[in-house]
Design a protein around this motif. Sequence first.
Motif, mmCIF file in Angstrom:
data_model
loop_
_atom_site.group_PDB
_atom_site.id
_atom_site.type_symbol
_atom_site.label_atom_id
_atom_site.label_comp_id
_atom_site.label_asym_id
_atom_site.label_seq_id
_atom_site.Cartn_x
_atom_site.Cartn_y
_atom_site.Cartn_z
ATOM 1 N N MET A 292 0.840 -1.175 0.000
ATOM 2 C CA MET A 292 0.000 0.000 0.000
ATOM 3 C C MET A 292 0.880 1.230 0.000
ATOM 4 S SD MET A 292 -1.667 -0.006 3.746
ATOM 5 C CE MET A 292 -0.880 0.750 5.098
ATOM 6 N N ASP A 293 0.326 2.332 -0.424
ATOM 7 C CA ASP A 293 1.103 3.566 -0.444
ATOM 8 C C ASP A 293 0.917 4.324 0.869
ATOM 9 O OD1 ASP A 293 -1.422 4.684 -0.623
ATOM 10 O OD2 ASP A 293 -1.131 5.566 -2.587
ATOM 11 N N SER A 294 1.500 5.514 0.955
ATOM 12 C CA SER A 294 1.405 6.298 2.196
ATOM 13 C C SER A 294 0.065 7.011 2.333
ATOM 14 C CB SER A 294 2.554 7.304 2.268
ATOM 15 O OG SER A 294 2.527 8.152 1.144
ATOM 16 N N GLY A 295 -0.730 7.015 1.286
ATOM 17 C CA GLY A 295 -2.076 7.573 1.361
ATOM 18 C C GLY A 295 -2.134 9.073 1.147
ATOM 19 N N PHE A 296 -3.342 9.571 1.069
ATOM 20 C CA PHE A 296 -3.576 11.002 0.914
ATOM 21 C C PHE A 296 -4.915 11.349 1.550
ATOM 22 C CE2 PHE A 296 -5.588 9.007 -2.697
ATOM 23 C CZ PHE A 296 -6.765 9.708 -2.863
ATOM 24 N N LYS A 297 -5.086 12.615 1.867
ATOM 25 C CA LYS A 297 -6.358 13.102 2.397
ATOM 26 C C LYS A 297 -6.967 14.058 1.389
ATOM 27 C CE LYS A 297 -5.187 12.690 7.247
ATOM 28 N NZ LYS A 297 -5.023 13.353 8.528
ATOM 29 N N LYS A 298 -8.259 13.884 1.146
ATOM 30 C CA LYS A 298 -8.969 14.819 0.281
ATOM 31 C C LYS A 298 -9.145 16.121 1.042
ATOM 32 C CE LYS A 298 -11.467 11.316 -2.292
ATOM 33 N NZ LYS A 298 -12.759 10.719 -2.605
ATOM 34 N N GLU A 299 -9.141 17.218 0.313
ATOM 35 C CA GLU A 299 -9.274 18.535 0.928
ATOM 36 C C GLU A 299 -10.558 18.616 1.753
ATOM 37 O OE1 GLU A 299 -9.555 23.186 -0.418
ATOM 38 O OE2 GLU A 299 -8.498 21.774 -1.725
ATOM 39 N N GLY A 300 -10.420 19.019 3.014
ATOM 40 C CA GLY A 300 -11.558 19.169 3.905
ATOM 41 C C GLY A 300 -12.025 17.868 4.542
ATOM 42 N N ASP A 301 -11.330 16.776 4.306
ATOM 43 C CA ASP A 301 -11.736 15.472 4.847
ATOM 44 C C ASP A 301 -10.657 14.976 5.803
ATOM 45 O OD1 ASP A 301 -13.131 13.154 5.264
ATOM 46 O OD2 ASP A 301 -12.892 12.372 3.225
ATOM 47 N N TRP A 302 -11.062 14.283 6.869
ATOM 48 C CA TRP A 302 -10.100 13.775 7.848
ATOM 49 C C TRP A 302 -9.607 12.369 7.522
ATOM 50 C CZ3 TRP A 302 -11.284 9.205 10.151
ATOM 51 C CH2 TRP A 302 -12.606 8.806 10.116
ATOM 52 N N ALA A 303 -10.361 11.648 6.694
ATOM 53 C CA ALA A 303 -10.048 10.231 6.431
ATOM 54 C C ALA A 303 -8.888 10.089 5.454
ATOM 55 C CB ALA A 303 -11.277 9.533 5.877
ATOM 56 N N LEU A 304 -8.122 9.046 5.662
ATOM 57 C CA LEU A 304 -6.996 8.731 4.801
ATOM 58 C C LEU A 304 -7.461 7.819 3.672
ATOM 59 C CD1 LEU A 304 -3.926 9.178 4.640
ATOM 60 C CD2 LEU A 304 -3.641 7.057 5.924
ATOM 61 N N ASN A 305 -7.012 8.090 2.459
ATOM 62 C CA ASN A 305 -7.296 7.252 1.294
ATOM 63 C C ASN A 305 -6.014 6.513 0.936
ATOM 64 O OD1 ASN A 305 -10.115 8.190 0.162
ATOM 65 N ND2 ASN A 305 -9.040 9.981 0.904
ATOM 66 N N ILE A 306 -6.082 5.189 0.895
ATOM 67 C CA ILE A 306 -4.903 4.361 0.660
ATOM 68 C C ILE A 306 -5.125 3.513 -0.593
ATOM 69 C CG2 ILE A 306 -3.487 2.496 1.604
ATOM 70 C CD1 ILE A 306 -4.348 3.473 4.396
ATOM 71 N N MET B 266 -2.920 -9.803 -10.539
ATOM 72 C CA MET B 266 -2.642 -8.645 -9.705
ATOM 73 C C MET B 266 -3.858 -7.723 -9.750
ATOM 74 S SD MET B 266 0.632 -6.016 -9.780
ATOM 75 C CE MET B 266 0.794 -6.173 -11.523
ATOM 76 N N THR B 267 -4.220 -7.216 -8.582
ATOM 77 C CA THR B 267 -5.369 -6.324 -8.498
ATOM 78 C C THR B 267 -5.048 -5.193 -7.524
ATOM 79 O OG1 THR B 267 -7.748 -6.198 -8.122
ATOM 80 C CG2 THR B 267 -6.512 -7.652 -6.679
ATOM 81 N N GLY B 268 -5.755 -4.127 -7.609
ATOM 82 C CA GLY B 268 -5.551 -3.001 -6.702
ATOM 83 C C GLY B 268 -6.871 -2.349 -6.377
ATOM 84 N N LYS B 269 -6.822 -1.518 -5.337
ATOM 85 C CA LYS B 269 -8.049 -0.810 -4.960
ATOM 86 C C LYS B 269 -7.695 0.447 -4.173
ATOM 87 C CE LYS B 269 -8.787 -3.515 -0.771
ATOM 88 N NZ LYS B 269 -9.722 -4.350 -0.025
ATOM 89 N N LEU B 270 -8.644 1.355 -4.113
ATOM 90 C CA LEU B 270 -8.528 2.566 -3.316
ATOM 91 C C LEU B 270 -9.455 2.394 -2.122
ATOM 92 C CD1 LEU B 270 -7.569 5.488 -2.911
ATOM 93 C CD2 LEU B 270 -9.506 6.219 -4.293
ATOM 94 N N VAL B 271 -8.898 2.519 -0.929
ATOM 95 C CA VAL B 271 -9.668 2.326 0.308
ATOM 96 C C VAL B 271 -9.774 3.666 1.025
ATOM 97 C CG1 VAL B 271 -9.738 1.144 2.522
ATOM 98 C CG2 VAL B 271 -8.841 -0.036 0.523
ATOM 99 N N ASN B 272 -10.977 4.031 1.421
ATOM 100 C CA ASN B 272 -11.203 5.224 2.227
ATOM 101 C C ASN B 272 -11.352 4.759 3.671
ATOM 102 O OD1 ASN B 272 -13.128 7.229 3.658
ATOM 103 N ND2 ASN B 272 -12.258 8.357 1.930
ATOM 104 N N GLU B 273 -10.474 5.201 4.559
ATOM 105 C CA GLU B 273 -10.423 4.719 5.945
ATOM 106 C C GLU B 273 -11.390 5.452 6.879
ATOM 107 O OE1 GLU B 273 -8.540 2.172 7.264
ATOM 108 O OE2 GLU B 273 -8.029 1.681 5.201
ATOM 109 N N LYS B 274 -12.628 5.658 6.469
ATOM 110 C CA LYS B 274 -13.636 6.298 7.329
ATOM 111 C C LYS B 274 -14.252 5.293 8.256
ATOM 112 C CE LYS B 274 -15.155 10.391 4.985
ATOM 113 N NZ LYS B 274 -16.241 11.121 4.401
#
Length: 80
Positions: free
Chosen positions: A1-15, A72-80
């Motif tokens: 997984m990567d280090s993730g990012f946060k969408k502007e104005g959101d507290w949750a991490l997206n990985i 191989m597969t991948g996904k974007l997870v929102n950690e809310k």
Amino acid sequence: MDSGFKKEGDWALNITSVVVFGRLKKVEDAEKTKEKVCKIGLKYHPTPEAVAEEWENAKNRVLCLELTIEHMTGKLVNEK
């Protein structure tokens, strides 16, 4: 997984993560094992001489595995 990012104005991490399925096999070629291990070692040791010394000390305890990727597969997870 990567280090993730946060969408502007959101507290949750997206990985973004990757899952790999495949077959492992032992690398039987000692020179190939040495080549791969020393290449990785150069990332973490200050000099090629230090890598060579480490290889000499550990070569009898090294097991190198080769992964053949079947799926191989991948996904974007929102950690809310």
